[in-house]
Design a protein around this motif. Structure first.
Motif, PDB file in Angstrom:
ATOM      1  N   SER A 132       0.749  -1.347  -0.092  1.00  0.00           N
ATOM      2  CA  SER A 132       0.435   0.254   0.283  1.00  0.00           C
ATOM      3  C   SER A 132       0.931   1.097  -0.125  1.00  0.00           C
ATOM      4  N   VAL A 133       0.541   2.633  -0.563  1.00  0.00           N
ATOM      5  CA  VAL A 133       1.117   3.820   0.183  1.00  0.00           C
ATOM      6  C   VAL A 133       1.436   4.039   1.355  1.00  0.00           C
ATOM      7  N   GLU A 134       1.479   3.474   2.512  1.00  0.00           N
ATOM      8  CA  GLU A 134       1.869   4.573   3.596  1.00  0.00           C
ATOM      9  C   GLU A 134       2.424   2.390   4.052  1.00  0.00           C
ATOM     10  N   ASP A 135       2.341   1.300   2.775  1.00  0.00           N
ATOM     11  CA  ASP A 135       3.626   0.662   3.697  1.00  0.00           C
ATOM     12  C   ASP A 135       4.551   0.545   2.711  1.00  0.00           C
ATOM     13  N   ALA A 136       4.594   1.612   1.140  1.00  0.00           N
ATOM     14  CA  ALA A 136       5.816   1.935   0.496  1.00  0.00           C
ATOM     15  C   ALA A 136       6.762   2.869   1.300  1.00  0.00           C
ATOM     16  N   GLU A 137       5.270   4.110   2.236  1.00  0.00           N
ATOM     17  CA  GLU A 137       6.354   4.674   2.609  1.00  0.00           C
ATOM     18  C   GLU A 137       7.225   4.710   4.461  1.00  0.00           C
ATOM     19  N   ALA A 138       6.903   3.879   4.182  1.00  0.00           N
ATOM     20  CA  ALA A 138       7.389   3.290   5.479  1.00  0.00           C
ATOM     21  C   ALA A 138       8.914   2.579   5.006  1.00  0.00           C
ATOM     22  N   LEU A 139       8.167   1.725   4.547  1.00  0.00           N
ATOM     23  CA  LEU A 139       9.507   1.009   3.674  1.00  0.00           C
ATOM     24  C   LEU A 139      10.834   1.408   3.225  1.00  0.00           C
ATOM     25  N   PHE A 140      10.556   3.091   2.927  1.00  0.00           N
ATOM     26  CA  PHE A 140      11.506   4.024   2.587  1.00  0.00           C
ATOM     27  C   PHE A 140      12.398   4.658   3.546  1.00  0.00           C
ATOM     28  N   ARG A 141      10.832   5.317   4.364  1.00  0.00           N
ATOM     29  CA  ARG A 141      11.675   5.649   5.828  1.00  0.00           C
ATOM     30  C   ARG A 141      12.636   4.283   6.391  1.00  0.00           C
ATOM     31  N   GLU A 142      12.405   3.695   6.444  1.00  0.00           N
ATOM     32  CA  GLU A 142      13.237   1.646   6.921  1.00  0.00           C
ATOM     33  C   GLU A 142      14.681   2.200   5.884  1.00  0.00           C
ATOM     34  N   VAL A 143      14.331   1.978   5.212  1.00  0.00           N
ATOM     35  CA  VAL A 143      15.685   2.489   3.798  1.00  0.00           C
ATOM     36  C   VAL A 143      16.611   3.654   4.405  1.00  0.00           C
ATOM     37  N   GLU A 144      16.343   4.125   4.472  1.00  0.00           N
ATOM     38  CA  GLU A 144      15.808   5.811   4.570  1.00  0.00           C
ATOM     39  C   GLU A 144      17.417   5.619   6.207  1.00  0.00           C
ATOM     40  N   GLY A 145      16.503   4.858   7.023  1.00  0.00           N
ATOM     41  CA  GLY A 145      17.056   4.940   8.366  1.00  0.00           C
ATOM     42  C   GLY A 145      18.253   4.374   8.741  1.00  0.00           C
ATOM     43  N   VAL A 146      18.739   2.687   7.726  1.00  0.00           N
ATOM     44  CA  VAL A 146      19.389   1.650   7.283  1.00  0.00           C
ATOM     45  C   VAL A 146      21.211   2.624   6.519  1.00  0.00           C
ATOM     46  N   LEU A 147      20.638   3.227   5.756  1.00  0.00           N
ATOM     47  CA  LEU A 147      21.236   4.586   5.491  1.00  0.00           C
ATOM     48  C   LEU A 147      21.620   5.692   5.915  1.00  0.00           C
ATOM     49  N   LYS A 148      20.729   5.669   6.429  1.00  0.00           N
ATOM     50  CA  LYS A 148      21.924   6.710   7.811  1.00  0.00           C
ATOM     51  C   LYS A 148      22.297   6.523   8.652  1.00  0.00           C
ATOM     52  N   ASN A 149      22.133   5.389   9.045  1.00  0.00           N
ATOM     53  CA  ASN A 149      23.281   4.183  10.175  1.00  0.00           C
ATOM     54  C   ASN A 149      24.459   4.210   9.258  1.00  0.00           C
ATOM     55  N   ALA A 150      24.299   3.980   8.219  1.00  0.00           N
ATOM     56  CA  ALA A 150      25.445   2.626   7.293  1.00  0.00           C
ATOM     57  C   ALA A 150      26.714   4.097   7.014  1.00  0.00           C
ATOM     58  N   ARG A 151      25.596   5.843   6.421  1.00  0.00           N
ATOM     59  CA  ARG A 151      26.637   6.456   6.692  1.00  0.00           C
ATOM     60  C   ARG A 151      27.406   7.415   7.545  1.00  0.00           C
ATOM     61  N   GLN A 152      27.311   6.421   8.962  1.00  0.00           N
ATOM     62  CA  GLN A 152      27.899   6.465   9.907  1.00  0.00           C
ATOM     63  C   GLN A 152      29.372   6.211  10.478  1.00  0.00           C
ATOM     64  N   LEU A 153      29.207   4.679   9.730  1.00  0.00           N
ATOM     65  CA  LEU A 153      29.963   3.696  10.020  1.00  0.00           C
ATOM     66  C   LEU A 153      31.821   3.955   9.713  1.00  0.00           C
ATOM     67  N   HIS A 154      32.412   4.928   8.378  1.00  0.00           N
ATOM     68  CA  HIS A 154      33.438   5.609   7.688  1.00  0.00           C
ATOM     69  C   HIS A 154      33.408   7.211   7.547  1.00  0.00           C
ATOM     70  N   ARG A 155      32.993   7.593   8.435  1.00  0.00           N
ATOM     71  CA  ARG A 155      33.541   9.583   8.828  1.00  0.00           C
ATOM     72  C   ARG A 155      34.270  10.250   8.072  1.00  0.00           C
ATOM     73  N   GLU A 156      35.712   9.262   8.401  1.00  0.00           N
ATOM     74  CA  GLU A 156      37.457   9.476   8.772  1.00  0.00           C
ATOM     75  C   GLU A 156      37.567   9.451   7.164  1.00  0.00           C
ATOM     76  N   PRO A 157      38.440  10.426   6.351  1.00  0.00           N
ATOM     77  CA  PRO A 157      38.699  10.768   5.433  1.00  0.00           C
ATOM     78  C   PRO A 157      39.959   9.958   4.938  1.00  0.00           C
ATOM     79  N   GLY A 158      40.613   8.816   4.310  1.00  0.00           N
ATOM     80  CA  GLY A 158      41.779   7.529   4.995  1.00  0.00           C
ATOM     81  C   GLY A 158      41.970   6.775   5.374  1.00  0.00           C
ATOM     82  N   ASP A 159      40.204   5.947   6.291  1.00  0.00           N
ATOM     83  CA  ASP A 159      40.090   4.893   5.839  1.00  0.00           C
ATOM     84  C   ASP A 159      40.861   3.518   5.684  1.00  0.00           C
ATOM     85  N   PRO A 160      41.943   3.031   5.561  1.00  0.00           N
ATOM     86  CA  PRO A 160      42.344   2.221   4.931  1.00  0.00           C
ATOM     87  C   PRO A 160      41.411   0.675   4.569  1.00  0.00           C
ATOM     88  N   GLY A 161      41.253   1.253   3.104  1.00  0.00           N
ATOM     89  CA  GLY A 161      39.790  -0.553   2.722  1.00  0.00           C
ATOM     90  C   GLY A 161      38.579  -0.064   2.382  1.00  0.00           C
TER      91      GLY A 161
END
Length: 176
Positions: A132-161
Motif C-alpha cells: 500500500s502507499v503507507e507500506d511503501a512510505e514506511a519501507l522508504f523511511r526504514e531504508v533511509e534509516g539504514v543508509l543514515k546508520n551506514a553513513r556513520q560507519l567510516h566518516r574519517e577520510p583515508g580509512d584503509p580499505g
C-alpha cells in the motif's frame, strides 16, 4: 550541479566528515587548481562549507558537505518556482550519471557472476513488491534509516580499505 566533477565532490564530501582540498584532488584524480575553482563555486552555492576545525594549520583548506543527502522537493515542501529550471537541469544530469553507473554495473556483472572478478564492486537487485502507499512510505523511511546508520560507519577520510559507494534505491509504481 550540472558539472560532473561538482556532483562527485558533493558525493565524496557527503560520504565522509571532511576532506582537505589537496587530498580531495588526489582522491578525484584532478589537478588541485581545477578542483579549487569548483570548491569555491559549490561554497558560493551553499552546497559545501569550509571546516577549519579539521585544518592542520592556517594554510590548510578543509571542506565538508552542507548536508549528507539532498531531496528534490515534494508537495509538502515544494521547490520554489524560480528554482525549477535548475532542478530540471540537475535531474537531467542525474539521469545521465545513473545511466552511466548502470552501464558500468552491467558490464562488470558477468565477470563477478562467473568468478573472474571476486571483489564485490556493485550490487544489483531487482524485484517486485505489492505494498500500500503507507507500506511503501514506511519501507522508504526504514531504508533511509539504514543508509543514515551506514553513513556513520567510516566518516574519517583515508580509512584503509574503505571505498566510496554510490547508491541508488529506486522503487517505481506500476502506474507511473
Amino acid at each position: 550541479m550540472s558539472n560532473p566533477l561538482r556532483r562527485r565532490i558533493i558525493a565524496v564530501l557527503a560520504a565522509q566528515d571532511y576532506a582537505r582540498a589537496t587530498d580531495l584532488a588526489a582522491q578525484l584524480g584532478v589537478a588541485a587548481n581545477k578542483l579549487s575553482y569548483h570548491l569555491r563555486t559549490l561554497a558560493d552555492a551553499g552546497m559545501i562549507q569550509e571546516a577549519p576545525q579539521y585544518a592542520r594549520d592556517n594554510r590548510d583548506r578543509v571542506w565538508q558537505a552542507a548536508g549528507e543527502s539532498y531531496r528534490i522537493g515534494s508537495p509538502e515542501d515544494p521547490v520554489d518556482p524560480a528554482e525549477e529550471y535548475s532542478l530540471n537541469a540537475y535531474l537531467s544530469q542525474m539521469e545521465l550519471d545513473q545511466h552511466a553507473a548502470l552501464s558500468r554495473v552491467l558490464a562488470w556483472a558477468p565477470d563477478f557472476a562467473t568468478g573472474r572478478d571476486a571483489e564485490p564492486k556493485a550490487e544489483l537487485a531487482v524485484g517486485t513488491l505489492r505494498l500500500s502507499v503507507e507500506d511503501a512510505e514506511a519501507l522508504f523511511r526504514e531504508v533511509e534509516g539504514v543508509l543514515k546508520n551506514a553513513r556513520q560507519l567510516h566518516r574519517e577520510p583515508g580509512d584503509p580499505g574503505v571505498k566510496i559507494w554510490d547508491y541508488t534505491f529506486m522503487a517505481v509504481r506500476e502506474d507511473l
